[in-house]
Design an enzyme around this catalytic site. Structure first.
Site, PDB file in Angstrom:
ATOM      1  N   ASN A   9       0.863  -1.183   0.000  1.00 25.32           N
ATOM      2  CA  ASN A   9       0.000   0.000   0.000  1.00 25.32           C
ATOM      3  C   ASN A   9       0.899   1.231   0.000  1.00 25.32           C
ATOM      4  OD1 ASN A   9      -1.835   2.023   0.482  1.00 25.32           O
ATOM      5  ND2 ASN A   9      -2.281   1.415   2.589  1.00 25.32           N
ATOM      6  N   TRP A  10       1.009   1.862  -1.151  1.00 27.18           N
ATOM      7  CA  TRP A  10       1.945   2.997  -1.276  1.00 27.18           C
ATOM      8  C   TRP A  10       1.370   4.280  -0.675  1.00 27.18           C
ATOM      9  CZ3 TRP A  10       4.116   2.417  -6.995  1.00 27.18           C
ATOM     10  CH2 TRP A  10       4.812   1.202  -7.078  1.00 27.18           C
ATOM     11  N   LYS A  11       0.114   4.269  -0.302  1.00 31.73           N
ATOM     12  CA  LYS A  11      -0.536   5.443   0.304  1.00 31.73           C
ATOM     13  C   LYS A  11      -0.307   6.682  -0.570  1.00 31.73           C
ATOM     14  CE  LYS A  11       0.220   3.320   4.767  1.00 31.73           C
ATOM     15  NZ  LYS A  11       0.127   3.450   6.198  1.00 31.73           N
ATOM     16  N   HIS A  96      -9.462   1.031   4.951  1.00 29.27           N
ATOM     17  CA  HIS A  96      -8.175   1.203   5.635  1.00 29.27           C
ATOM     18  C   HIS A  96      -8.372   2.134   6.833  1.00 29.27           C
ATOM     19  CE1 HIS A  96      -4.042   2.407   6.425  1.00 29.27           C
ATOM     20  NE2 HIS A  96      -3.675   1.316   5.787  1.00 29.27           N
ATOM     21  N   GLU A  98      -6.744   4.542   7.909  1.00 27.91           N
ATOM     22  CA  GLU A  98      -6.554   5.979   7.627  1.00 27.91           C
ATOM     23  C   GLU A  98      -7.801   6.570   6.974  1.00 27.91           C
ATOM     24  OE1 GLU A  98      -2.881   5.453   5.536  1.00 27.91           O
ATOM     25  OE2 GLU A  98      -1.913   4.903   7.420  1.00 27.91           O
ATOM     26  N   GLU A 166      -5.407  -5.105  10.627  1.00 25.66           N
ATOM     27  CA  GLU A 166      -4.375  -4.091  10.814  1.00 25.66           C
ATOM     28  C   GLU A 166      -4.645  -3.324  12.113  1.00 25.66           C
ATOM     29  OE1 GLU A 166      -2.447  -2.969   6.846  1.00 25.66           O
ATOM     30  OE2 GLU A 166      -4.201  -1.710   7.071  1.00 25.66           O
ATOM     31  N   GLY A 172       2.360   2.157  10.784  1.00 23.79           N
ATOM     32  CA  GLY A 172       3.281   3.275  10.606  1.00 23.79           C
ATOM     33  C   GLY A 172       3.951   3.717  11.897  1.00 23.79           C
ATOM     34  N   SER A 212       3.421  -2.312  10.394  1.00 28.74           N
ATOM     35  CA  SER A 212       4.878  -2.306  10.567  1.00 28.74           C
ATOM     36  C   SER A 212       5.527  -3.657  10.244  1.00 28.74           C
ATOM     37  CB  SER A 212       5.254  -1.831  11.975  1.00 28.74           C
ATOM     38  OG  SER A 212       4.783  -0.500  12.176  1.00 28.74           O
ATOM     39  N   GLY A 233       2.762  -1.254   4.344  1.00 29.90           N
ATOM     40  CA  GLY A 233       2.816   0.179   4.059  1.00 29.90           C
ATOM     41  C   GLY A 233       4.254   0.617   3.814  1.00 29.90           C
ATOM     42  N   GLY A 234       4.874   1.188   4.849  1.00 28.58           N
ATOM     43  CA  GLY A 234       6.202   1.796   4.715  1.00 28.58           C
ATOM     44  C   GLY A 234       7.223   0.924   4.004  1.00 28.58           C
TER      45      GLY A 234
HETATM   46  C1  PEP Z   1      -0.766  -0.038   6.012  1.00 28.24           C
HETATM   47  O1  PEP Z   1      -0.856   1.133   5.754  1.00 28.24           O
HETATM   48  O2  PEP Z   1      -1.623  -0.812   5.587  1.00 28.24           O
HETATM   49  C2  PEP Z   1       0.352  -0.484   6.850  1.00 28.24           C
HETATM   50  C3  PEP Z   1       0.309  -1.675   7.339  1.00 28.24           C
HETATM   51  O3  PEP Z   1       1.379   0.421   7.044  1.00 28.24           O
HETATM   52  P1  PEP Z   1       2.807   0.124   7.733  1.00 28.24           P
HETATM   53  O4  PEP Z   1       3.314  -1.170   7.137  1.00 28.24           O
HETATM   54  O5  PEP Z   1       3.651   1.289   7.354  1.00 28.24           O
HETATM   55  O6  PEP Z   1       2.572   0.011   9.184  1.00 28.24           O
END
Ligand code: PEP
Length: 251
Positions: A9-11, A96, A98, A166, A172, A212, A233-234
């Site tokens: 997920n590049w957000k 999600h 966010e 999640e 994040g 994470s 994500g990251g």
């Molecule tokens: C996400 O945004 O779905 C996520 C899991 O982010 P991160 O891996 O950065 O925690």
């Protein structure tokens, strides 16, 4: 045996050109004839088409980060499932945290978006997860249950759905749920889905973990019996890290 699925997920990151570069790096990192697990990338809406051209012919699938619940109309700033399907997406992430936290997404709108995405031919990654406050007050299972029940309300066939667990406190933040903590919630989700849809559907359902995930913790998480891959994500913004996580899911 469920096939693991890892999605990046590049957000709200990367210009079109940067997305093209990262997509090409992911394809190169996986190499030819990769078949270890299912892989997807979710660039911004703006970069979907360009990234889609780069991954064409590879095993990497194009995923969108959200979709609206109508096909078209006066919904400024939104993109419909029909448009995403036409742009080459095979799946869409819905609900999600966010989106829930910053854009007013509720279980009811998540449900509408999920139904629309499915009816337009997209697979859905349905996100659920509790906040730190909810975990600390002991209501994690109840929150997850209502997100799953209400998110899936009125949907009779879940074969095109993946659920992503999640925990909001792990997204994040660098804090990962331990593999035991994650497995406990994944098992709770599968048990609930068994009640709702029966054993075959529940055993076939893939439940990703997100929060994470990094190359250093991926293998331990993915070794748990009810963790069927990751929503990343990251770490998905770096092709080498993303590829290492994919390798961990392919063991
Ligand atoms: C996400 O945004 O779905 C996520 C899991 O982010 P991160 O891996 O950065 O925690």
């Amino acid at each position: 045996m469920r096939r693991k699925i890892v999605v990046g997920n590049w957000k709200m990151n990367n210009t079109i050109a940067e997305s093209e570069t990262l997509a090409a790096e992911v394809v190169a990192a996986l190499g030819e004839n990769f078949s270890g697990c299912e892989v997807g990338i979710a660039p911004t809406f703006l970069a979907l088409e360009a990234a889609g051209r780069i991954i064409e012919g590879s095993e990497v699938q194009l995923v969108a980060q959200n979709c609206h619940y109508e096909n078209d109309g006066a919904f400024t700033g939104e993109v419909s499932a029909r448009m995403l399907f036409a742009a080459g997406c095979s799946s869409v992430i819905i609900g999600h945290s966010e989106r829930r936290q910053y854009f007013g997404e509720t279980n009811a709108t998540v449900n509408l978006r999920t139904k629309k995405a499915l009816s337009e031919g997209l697979n859905v990654i349905l996100c659920v997860g509790e906040t730190l406050e909810q975990r600390e007050s002991g209501v994690t299972d109840a929150i997850i249950s209502s997100q799953v029940r209400e998110g899936l309300d009125g949907i009779s066939d879940i074969s095109s759905i993946v659920i992503a667990y999640e925990p909001v406190w792990a997204i994040g933040t660098g804090k990962t749920a331990s593999s035991a903590q994650a497995e406990e919630v994944h098992l709770h989700i599968r048990t609930l889905v068994t009640e709702l849809y029966g054993d075959d559907a529940a055993q076939g359902l893939r439940i990703q973990y997100g929060g994470s995930v990094k190359p250093s913790n991926a293998a331990e998480l993915f070794a748990m019996p009810n963790i069927d891959g990751g929503l990343i994500g990251g770490a998905s913004l770096n092709a080498a890290d993303f590829a290492a996580i994919i390798t961990a899911a392919s063991l």
